[in-house]
Scaffold this motif. Sequence first.
Motif, PDB file in Angstrom:
ATOM      1  N   ARG A 111       4.274   4.357  10.007  1.00  0.00           N
ATOM      2  CA  ARG A 111       5.300   5.248   9.475  1.00  0.00           C
ATOM      3  C   ARG A 111       5.608   4.825   8.058  1.00  0.00           C
ATOM      4  NH1 ARG A 111      10.415   5.193  12.953  1.00  0.00           N
ATOM      5  NH2 ARG A 111      11.287   5.728  10.935  1.00  0.00           N
ATOM      6  N   ALA A 112       5.528   5.776   7.158  1.00  0.00           N
ATOM      7  CA  ALA A 112       5.811   5.470   5.761  1.00  0.00           C
ATOM      8  C   ALA A 112       7.301   5.159   5.601  1.00  0.00           C
ATOM      9  CB  ALA A 112       5.428   6.648   4.879  1.00  0.00           C
ATOM     10  N   THR A 113       7.605   4.073   4.909  1.00  0.00           N
ATOM     11  CA  THR A 113       8.996   3.699   4.666  1.00  0.00           C
ATOM     12  C   THR A 113       9.177   3.429   3.181  1.00  0.00           C
ATOM     13  OG1 THR A 113       8.480   1.380   5.059  1.00  0.00           O
ATOM     14  CG2 THR A 113       9.282   2.645   6.943  1.00  0.00           C
ATOM     15  N   ARG A 114      10.400   3.503   2.737  1.00  0.00           N
ATOM     16  CA  ARG A 114      10.704   3.210   1.337  1.00  0.00           C
ATOM     17  C   ARG A 114      11.461   1.904   1.262  1.00  0.00           C
ATOM     18  NH1 ARG A 114      13.368   8.273  -1.551  1.00  0.00           N
ATOM     19  NH2 ARG A 114      13.460   6.673  -3.138  1.00  0.00           N
TER      20      ARG A 114
END
Length: 142
Positions: A111-114
Amino acid sequence: MSLPVRVRGSVVVPDAELQWRFSRSSGPGGQHVNTTDTQVELRFDIAASAALPQVWRERALERLAGRLVDGSVLVVRASEHRSQWRNREAAAVRLGALLSEAVAPPPRARRATRPSRGVVERRLTDKKRRADVKRGRSGRFD
């Protein structure tokens, strides 16, 4: 006979589904190796196996496609030991490891996270501080 080939958990490949072939091994070993069949070739037909669940069979056929002979037969060779028995054990362990890795469930999608605002700010302040230190090393005095 030989050691059972354990795939994952309680799934074991029965001896009836394995085909063993023996031949003379190359390399050192003296007169004994020149007269006995110590190299082991272990064949396992993945598509025809009743020991593997259908999902695992499909996964193994897909992931091991580059290694398969005739589209569904996995071949493992072992000749590093001087005795046939130890080579049989090595081939069985190698086959089990290959199958175990091939039938493993796919990894979870990432999951892409910032990065948090605090992390970004700390990185920028450290970067600015480092730049100031390096600028202070220059030969000119302002």
